[in-house]
Design a protein around this motif. Structure first.
Motif, mmCIF file in Angstrom:
data_model
loop_
_atom_site.group_PDB
_atom_site.id
_atom_site.type_symbol
_atom_site.label_atom_id
_atom_site.label_comp_id
_atom_site.label_asym_id
_atom_site.label_seq_id
_atom_site.Cartn_x
_atom_site.Cartn_y
_atom_site.Cartn_z
ATOM 1 N N VAL A 55 26.960 30.484 4.011
ATOM 2 C CA VAL A 55 27.456 30.004 2.114
ATOM 3 C C VAL A 55 26.272 30.440 1.881
ATOM 4 N N LEU A 56 27.061 31.114 0.834
ATOM 5 C CA LEU A 56 25.128 31.972 0.007
ATOM 6 C C LEU A 56 24.913 30.399 -0.194
ATOM 7 N N ASP A 57 23.746 30.515 -0.670
ATOM 8 C CA ASP A 57 22.586 29.530 -1.034
ATOM 9 C C ASP A 57 22.073 30.124 -2.394
ATOM 10 N N PRO A 58 22.113 29.642 -3.180
ATOM 11 C CA PRO A 58 21.796 30.539 -4.464
ATOM 12 C C PRO A 58 20.396 30.002 -4.869
ATOM 13 N N GLN A 59 20.017 28.811 -4.656
ATOM 14 C CA GLN A 59 19.230 28.225 -5.099
ATOM 15 C C GLN A 59 18.203 28.362 -4.147
ATOM 16 N N GLY A 60 17.789 28.956 -2.723
ATOM 17 C CA GLY A 60 17.270 29.602 -2.413
ATOM 18 C C GLY A 60 16.428 30.820 -2.564
ATOM 19 N N GLU A 61 17.716 31.196 -2.637
ATOM 20 C CA GLU A 61 17.689 33.183 -3.376
ATOM 21 C C GLU A 61 16.673 32.669 -4.036
#
Lengths: 76, 76
Positions: free
Chosen positions: A13-19
């Motif tokens: 699942v894409l994690d934009p916050q982590g990225e």
């Protein structure tokens, strides 16, 4: 009694916050950061004798979105 | 190597998100929830040999707002 619940986005699942954090660390000069995943930690102060099954039920019903998130329960 | 950072609001700092969770658990029929604090957990995938001091520096500079948040570093 106290319990701690970790809620993380499932793998894939894409994690934009982590990225965003990963990118910001690079900008600040921290090299070698290969990946960052960000999740939630929820510390519960519960009545003594609350069963782990009850805490799992809390996760299933409210604390985690089990479609995209996984959780783990730790009784302290 | 992997590391995990927990970031929690310091004691005494109002935690409206945790309070909302506490209230919602009560509404769902879970009794005996005396308090809830919600924080962040950040899982870092770092180059081997990254020192704990570097991770602490990441926390001080980016991951935690040390005015209102405390953090703990755990190397996995």
């Amino acid at each position: 009694m106290k319990a701690r619940v970790h809620v993380m986005l499932k793998n894939g699942v894409l994690d934009p916050q982590g990225e965003a954090v990963r990118h910001a660390l690079g900008t600040l000069g921290f090299d070698g950061v290969n990946g960052v995943r960000q999740g939630k930690v929820i510390e519960l102060d519960l009545a003594d004798g609350t069963s782990e099954a009850t805490i799992v039920e809390m996760c299933e019903k409210l604390l985690a979105n089990t479609v995209i998130e996984s959780y783990s329960v730790e009784v302290l």
